[in-house]
Design a protein around this motif. Structure first.
Motif, PDB file in Angstrom:
ATOM      1  N   VAL A  10       0.766  -1.009   0.012  1.00 35.29           N
ATOM      2  CA  VAL A  10      -0.025   0.111   0.054  1.00 35.29           C
ATOM      3  C   VAL A  10       0.786   1.293   0.034  1.00 35.29           C
ATOM      4  CG1 VAL A  10      -1.654   1.428   1.322  1.00 35.29           C
ATOM      5  CG2 VAL A  10      -1.825  -1.095   1.381  1.00 35.29           C
ATOM      6  N   ILE A  11       0.480   2.197  -0.904  1.00 36.58           N
ATOM      7  CA  ILE A  11       1.263   3.752  -0.804  1.00 36.58           C
ATOM      8  C   ILE A  11      -0.136   4.514  -0.771  1.00 36.58           C
ATOM      9  CG2 ILE A  11       2.284   5.247  -2.342  1.00 36.58           C
ATOM     10  CD1 ILE A  11       3.554   2.783  -3.904  1.00 36.58           C
ATOM     11  N   ILE A  12       0.228   5.670  -0.117  1.00 37.74           N
ATOM     12  CA  ILE A  12      -0.563   6.895  -0.084  1.00 37.74           C
ATOM     13  C   ILE A  12       0.080   8.195  -0.065  1.00 37.74           C
ATOM     14  CG2 ILE A  12      -2.394   5.479   1.536  1.00 37.74           C
ATOM     15  CD1 ILE A  12      -1.508   7.257   3.747  1.00 37.74           C
ATOM     16  N   ASP A  13      -0.753   9.170  -0.420  1.00 31.79           N
ATOM     17  CA  ASP A  13      -0.321  10.417  -0.578  1.00 31.79           C
ATOM     18  C   ASP A  13       0.287  11.111   0.707  1.00 31.79           C
ATOM     19  OD1 ASP A  13      -0.792  11.128  -3.723  1.00 31.79           O
ATOM     20  OD2 ASP A  13      -2.543  10.167  -2.855  1.00 31.79           O
ATOM     21  N   ILE A  14       1.522  11.687   0.801  1.00 36.47           N
ATOM     22  CA  ILE A  14       1.489  12.900   1.816  1.00 36.47           C
ATOM     23  C   ILE A  14       1.877  14.217   1.036  1.00 36.47           C
ATOM     24  CG2 ILE A  14       3.261  13.515   3.362  1.00 36.47           C
ATOM     25  CD1 ILE A  14       3.245  10.938   4.909  1.00 36.47           C
ATOM     26  N   VAL A  15       1.198  15.128   1.277  1.00 33.39           N
ATOM     27  CA  VAL A  15       1.518  16.464   0.597  1.00 33.39           C
ATOM     28  C   VAL A  15       1.974  17.198   1.681  1.00 33.39           C
ATOM     29  CG1 VAL A  15       0.237  18.234  -0.845  1.00 33.39           C
ATOM     30  CG2 VAL A  15      -0.811  15.778  -0.380  1.00 33.39           C
ATOM     31  N   PRO A  16       3.380  17.474   1.393  1.00 33.87           N
ATOM     32  CA  PRO A  16       4.215  18.079   2.381  1.00 33.87           C
ATOM     33  C   PRO A  16       4.233  19.668   2.416  1.00 33.87           C
ATOM     34  CG  PRO A  16       5.689  17.271   0.702  1.00 33.87           C
ATOM     35  CD  PRO A  16       4.554  16.858   0.655  1.00 33.87           C
ATOM     36  N   ASN A  17       4.060  20.323   0.984  1.00 37.72           N
ATOM     37  CA  ASN A  17       4.312  21.590   0.624  1.00 37.72           C
ATOM     38  C   ASN A  17       3.134  22.520   1.303  1.00 37.72           C
ATOM     39  OD1 ASN A  17       5.741  23.791  -0.588  1.00 37.72           O
ATOM     40  ND2 ASN A  17       3.850  23.900  -1.820  1.00 37.72           N
ATOM     41  N   HIS A  18       2.024  21.792   1.283  1.00 37.59           N
ATOM     42  CA  HIS A  18       0.884  22.833   1.498  1.00 37.59           C
ATOM     43  C   HIS A  18      -0.314  21.889   2.022  1.00 37.59           C
ATOM     44  CE1 HIS A  18       1.076  21.300  -2.876  1.00 37.59           C
ATOM     45  NE2 HIS A  18      -0.118  20.949  -2.647  1.00 37.59           N
ATOM     46  N   ILE A  19      -1.202  22.829   2.835  1.00 38.85           N
ATOM     47  CA  ILE A  19      -2.395  22.133   3.125  1.00 38.85           C
ATOM     48  C   ILE A  19      -3.673  22.884   2.916  1.00 38.85           C
ATOM     49  CG2 ILE A  19      -1.290  20.820   4.996  1.00 38.85           C
ATOM     50  CD1 ILE A  19      -2.176  22.907   6.984  1.00 38.85           C
ATOM     51  N   ALA A  20      -5.021  22.236   3.234  1.00 41.44           N
ATOM     52  CA  ALA A  20      -6.014  23.272   3.127  1.00 41.44           C
ATOM     53  C   ALA A  20      -6.056  24.519   3.817  1.00 41.44           C
ATOM     54  CB  ALA A  20      -7.418  22.162   3.502  1.00 41.44           C
ATOM     55  N   ARG A  21      -6.772  25.360   3.204  1.00 44.22           N
ATOM     56  CA  ARG A  21      -6.723  26.650   3.676  1.00 44.22           C
ATOM     57  C   ARG A  21      -7.577  26.179   5.294  1.00 44.22           C
ATOM     58  NH1 ARG A  21      -4.888  30.324  -0.209  1.00 44.22           N
ATOM     59  NH2 ARG A  21      -4.171  31.378   1.560  1.00 44.22           N
ATOM     60  N   LYS A  22      -8.486  25.388   5.372  1.00 43.65           N
ATOM     61  CA  LYS A  22      -9.279  25.507   6.452  1.00 43.65           C
ATOM     62  C   LYS A  22      -8.757  23.875   6.985  1.00 43.65           C
ATOM     63  CE  LYS A  22     -13.956  25.558   8.748  1.00 43.65           C
ATOM     64  NZ  LYS A  22     -15.260  25.627   8.404  1.00 43.65           N
ATOM     65  N   TYR A  23      -7.720  23.906   7.745  1.00 47.45           N
ATOM     66  CA  TYR A  23      -7.099  22.588   8.155  1.00 47.45           C
ATOM     67  C   TYR A  23      -7.723  22.454   9.754  1.00 47.45           C
ATOM     68  CZ  TYR A  23      -4.232  18.608   9.542  1.00 47.45           C
ATOM     69  OH  TYR A  23      -3.604  17.526   9.874  1.00 47.45           O
ATOM     70  N   GLU A  24      -8.316  21.385   9.806  1.00 46.33           N
ATOM     71  CA  GLU A  24      -8.806  20.901  11.310  1.00 46.33           C
ATOM     72  C   GLU A  24      -8.723  19.510  11.737  1.00 46.33           C
ATOM     73  OE1 GLU A  24     -12.755  23.951  11.543  1.00 46.33           O
ATOM     74  OE2 GLU A  24     -13.054  21.889  10.831  1.00 46.33           O
ATOM     75  N   GLY A  25      -7.563  19.364  12.497  1.00 48.31           N
ATOM     76  CA  GLY A  25      -7.173  17.929  12.866  1.00 48.31           C
ATOM     77  C   GLY A  25      -8.060  17.349  13.967  1.00 48.31           C
ATOM     78  N   LYS A  26      -9.378  17.036  13.646  1.00 48.29           N
ATOM     79  CA  LYS A  26     -10.422  16.573  14.600  1.00 48.29           C
ATOM     80  C   LYS A  26     -10.102  15.278  15.078  1.00 48.29           C
ATOM     81  CE  LYS A  26     -13.603  19.818  13.661  1.00 48.29           C
ATOM     82  NZ  LYS A  26     -14.202  20.687  14.776  1.00 48.29           N
ATOM     83  N   THR A  27      -9.071  14.517  14.418  1.00 50.14           N
ATOM     84  CA  THR A  27      -8.715  13.328  15.333  1.00 50.14           C
ATOM     85  C   THR A  27      -7.462  12.976  15.496  1.00 50.14           C
ATOM     86  OG1 THR A  27      -8.739  12.301  12.898  1.00 50.14           O
ATOM     87  CG2 THR A  27     -10.748  11.912  13.994  1.00 50.14           C
ATOM     88  N   ASN A  28      -6.584  14.067  15.686  1.00 46.18           N
ATOM     89  CA  ASN A  28      -5.243  14.088  16.139  1.00 46.18           C
ATOM     90  C   ASN A  28      -4.923  13.110  17.239  1.00 46.18           C
ATOM     91  OD1 ASN A  28      -5.017  16.217  14.128  1.00 46.18           O
ATOM     92  ND2 ASN A  28      -4.330  17.838  15.774  1.00 46.18           N
ATOM     93  N   PRO A  29      -3.917  12.355  17.195  1.00 48.06           N
ATOM     94  CA  PRO A  29      -3.519  11.768  18.271  1.00 48.06           C
ATOM     95  C   PRO A  29      -3.353  12.505  19.659  1.00 48.06           C
ATOM     96  CG  PRO A  29      -2.409  10.988  16.409  1.00 48.06           C
ATOM     97  CD  PRO A  29      -3.132  12.151  16.056  1.00 48.06           C
ATOM     98  N   GLU A  30      -3.304  11.965  20.731  1.00 44.96           N
ATOM     99  CA  GLU A  30      -3.040  12.852  21.768  1.00 44.96           C
ATOM    100  C   GLU A  30      -1.451  13.442  21.940  1.00 44.96           C
ATOM    101  OE1 GLU A  30      -2.973  12.099  27.008  1.00 44.96           O
ATOM    102  OE2 GLU A  30      -3.512  10.431  25.465  1.00 44.96           O
ATOM    103  N   GLY A  31      -1.921  14.704  22.231  1.00 46.34           N
ATOM    104  CA  GLY A  31      -0.457  15.551  22.334  1.00 46.34           C
ATOM    105  C   GLY A  31      -0.053  16.423  20.979  1.00 46.34           C
ATOM    106  N   VAL A  32      -1.070  15.859  20.111  1.00 55.82           N
ATOM    107  CA  VAL A  32      -0.574  16.482  18.718  1.00 55.82           C
ATOM    108  C   VAL A  32      -1.646  17.923  18.390  1.00 55.82           C
ATOM    109  CG1 VAL A  32      -0.880  16.163  15.921  1.00 55.82           C
ATOM    110  CG2 VAL A  32       0.027  14.427  17.585  1.00 55.82           C
ATOM    111  N   LYS A  33      -0.859  18.752  18.035  1.00 60.96           N
ATOM    112  CA  LYS A  33      -1.557  20.021  17.911  1.00 60.96           C
ATOM    113  C   LYS A  33      -1.660  20.608  16.439  1.00 60.96           C
ATOM    114  CE  LYS A  33      -0.141  22.544  22.073  1.00 60.96           C
ATOM    115  NZ  LYS A  33       0.548  23.870  22.621  1.00 60.96           N
ATOM    116  N   ASP A  34      -2.533  21.038  16.033  1.00 58.46           N
ATOM    117  CA  ASP A  34      -2.846  21.478  14.457  1.00 58.46           C
ATOM    118  C   ASP A  34      -2.048  22.204  13.814  1.00 58.46           C
ATOM    119  OD1 ASP A  34      -5.051  20.014  14.065  1.00 58.46           O
ATOM    120  OD2 ASP A  34      -6.549  21.561  13.916  1.00 58.46           O
ATOM    121  N   PHE A  35      -1.596  22.125  12.650  1.00 62.56           N
ATOM    122  CA  PHE A  35      -0.666  23.252  11.973  1.00 62.56           C
ATOM    123  C   PHE A  35      -1.272  24.372  12.440  1.00 62.56           C
ATOM    124  CE2 PHE A  35      -0.237  19.305   9.472  1.00 62.56           C
ATOM    125  CZ  PHE A  35       1.305  19.432   9.224  1.00 62.56           C
TER     126      PHE A  35
END
Length: 624
Positions: free
Chosen positions: A162-187
């Motif tokens: 299995v391969i999936i995408d990681i998009v490192p250069n940019h993210i959506a204008r409205k980024y919301e990490g609703k399921t972040n692991p414990e201790g992970v803060k949003d961008f």
């Protein structure tokens, strides 16, 4: 992102010059690869489209009108058929949760503003939550992550990776990490938004300025939506994903995204430790050790943790979007961390600047880059009558030290379909391109779902236009749907030419992944035939590939109108390397199995009398 260029790379090769000015490219085993390994084939699927059975194809259609594929559509049968095609890896494109226009508020997901979403289904390269997956792809959006985890398991059970995408250069204008692991803060959660740049800010800012919606594209084709009001709340404005520093991006900018800060100052200088001289010769373990006591920007840590999160879930590799817009020092940090967890991880990057290929391979520790700018573009020019096949040799020789790392393809989500009028024009005209792409080097081969049944991308999907299968819309893929046959995945609705085409791909790909010669040496025999063979047509191309146990001659006819009958000359340099004495040797075509030819060697020179049809290719194996 759409409309991009790419290149790929790999194992070190040594260049040897023969007396007849051809080059014999031999693989070095010094770069963590052995000549006994086999070719790799990647099957890219646009996950949202693969299982969609709906054939309505209304421009700008909704899910209800046009349908959408699900993780569950990748059944055991579907995966078995993909594996049987001659595939090792599946790249599930568009899996991370990205911005889209659909109400999922019942599942705790906020609505996205259509004015900063491309199309209705949204760009897969405007990621909204890196720790979860696209809710469109789940039968039960509340269980979307579990459904993807089940797909990972099914894929592995089918003998695929299995391969999936990681998009490192940019993210959506409205980024919301609703399921972040414990201790992970949003961008951006801890950013100092009063300044344009600070090393540990995740974004670049335009202080005291509000973001403005770009002019141009009409969201949702004019459809009414409560969020379409000419405004998007972003204060202060951030730099746009492609680097635009305007508060009001142009419609051609990547306005749906914001650029991530990796510690590169606005003037382009680096605000982080650089790799010492000689690290291009170091392995990933040494790169990993280098970074252990270094203070690195916050964004580096965030993306490393994202990659390791998915690695822990069983993802076997990543495709990195627009990797050259991110410094290769970060890639050294990121990729060495991944390799320490999974030494066999498949790391593929999108890099378009040939001057940077070796930096991203050797310093960034990438396994592969797209070979777009050179091999792909040249093959496209050849079939469109803009170039000679002769130039393929200089490309192959010019990348001899990195050719294994240069992933070959003729079709993907960014490019015009191989069978489209804008490219080869017909699936049959694409066949010789596919043979050369898959056999000229030791690099992996990638095909895009539907390519193997001649998908031409003729649909006007709405935001996405004809010649490319849209990545922004809910749409069906007609040729692929005929193979899918309502979920039976048996090709039951394919026409006879489509069945024959898929059989061609199946025979070719399975041959490549089992051929030791294709991981061995290369010598072009084009020059001697073009210069000294009157019967050798200008649209033919030929070369030899061999290992200790297998010897091949490949001949491709790029002409779709003219067949050829001629005596193919095999130079003394190759006869000598193959240790052939004077006499007759049988050669059997591996694409057709029933075709046999005779290589006649006399006075150390060889000839094979060949008949080749329009758009036909021959892979001739020497029989002992």
């Amino acid at each position: 992102m759409i409309s991009k260029k790419i290149i790929a790379a790999g194992i070190t090769l040594t260049v040897l010059f023969s007396a007849c000015k051809t080059k014999d490219l031999k693989m070095s085993t010094a770069n963590e690869q052995t000549a006994t390994e086999k070719k790799v084939v990647v099957y890219q699927v646009f996950t949202r489209l693969f299982g969609n059975k709906n054939t309505t194809n209304k421009p700008w259609g909704t899910i209800e009108e046009n349908g959408v594929g699900k993780f569950n559509d990748f059944t055991d049968k579907a995966l078995h058929e993909i594996k049987d095609l001659g595939v090792n890896y599946i790249w599930y494109t568009g899996v991370p949760h990205h911005a889209l226009v659909r109400d999922y508020t019942a599942y705790g997901i906020s609505n996205d503003d259509p004015e900063v979403v491309k199309g209705r289904a949204g760009s897969p390269y405007a990621v909204k939550d890196y720790y979860n997956v696209n809710p469109d792809l789940a039968v039960n959006p509340a269980k979307r992550l579990e459904e993807f985890e089940a797909l990972i398991k099914r894929t592995h059970n089918a003998g695929l990776k299995v391969i999936i995408d990681i998009v490192p250069n940019h993210i959506a204008r409205k980024y919301e990490g609703k399921t972040n692991p414990e201790g992970v803060k949003d961008f951006g959660a801890d950013d100092d938004i009063t300044v344009e740049y600070k090393r540990d800010n995740n974004f670049y800012y335009i202080p005291q300025q509000h973001f403005e919606i770009p002019d141009g594209d009409i969201p949702l084709n004019g459809e009414k939506n409560p969020l379409i009001d000419g405004k998007f709340d972003e204060n202060p404005a951030k730099w746009t994903g492609n680097g635009s520093r305007k508060i009001k991006p142009d419609q051609n900018d990547w306005y749906e995204t914001v650029k991530v800060n990796y510690g590169v100052r606005p003037d382009g200088t680096k605000d982080f430790p650089e790799l010492p001289a000689g690290f291009d010769q170091k392995n990933y373990q040494e790169h990993f050790a280098f970074w252990q006591d270094k203070d690195v920007p916050n964004s580096w840590k965030k993306f490393r943790d994202i990659a390791l999160y998915w690695t822990a879930k069983g993802v076997d590799g990543f495709r990195y979007d627009m990797a050259e817009m991110v410094p290769y020092e970060f890639w050294s940090y990121m990729n060495s961390s991944i390799k320490m967890k999974n030494p066999n991880a498949f790391l593929l990057a999108e890099v378009y600047n040939p001057n940077e290929y070796r930096n991203y391979i050797r310093l960034g520790k990438m396994d592969y880059l797209y070979d777009k700018v050179e091999t792909y573009d040249k093959l496209k020019d050849i079939i469109r009558g803009k170039s000679s096949p002769d130039e393929l040799t200089s490309i192959q020789n010019g990348m001899s030290d990195i050719e294994h790392h240069m992933l070959h393809f003729l079709d993907n989500h960014d490019e015009q379909r191989l069978a489209s009028p804008e490219f080869a024009g017909t699936p049959e005209r694409g066949k010789p391109l596919m043979v050369v792409s898959a056999t000229i080097s030791t690099s992996p081969t990638m095909i895009y779902f539907g390519q193997e049944v001649g998908e031409a991308g003729n649909e006007d999907a709405g935001f996405g236009k004809r010649s490319r299968t849209s990545i922004f819309d809910y749409i069906g893929v007609p040729s692929h749907q005929r193979w899918m046959n309502g979920g039976k995945f048996d090709g039951g609705q394919l026409s006879e030419p489509e069945k024959q085409l898929r059989d061609f791909y199946k025979r070719l790909l399975n041959f490549t992944i089992n051929s030791s010669a294709l991981m061995g040496s290369f010598e072009e025999i084009q020059t001697i035939n073009r210069q000294n063979n009157e019967g050798y047509d200008a649209l033919l191309y030929s070369y030899a590939r061999w290992s200790e146990n297998q010897k091949l001659i490949v001949v491709a006819n790029f002409s779709s109108e003219k067949g050829s009958e001629f005596n193919l000359k095999v130079p003394s340099s190759l006869i000598s390397k193959w240790n052939l004495k004077d006499g007759d040797y049988q050669m059997e075509d591996q694409l057709h199995q029933k075709k046999t030819f005779v290589l006649k060697v006399q006075n150390g020179q060889g000839e094979v009398k060949l008949i080749i049809q329009p758009s036909e290719s021959l892979i001739l194996e020497l029989k002992s």
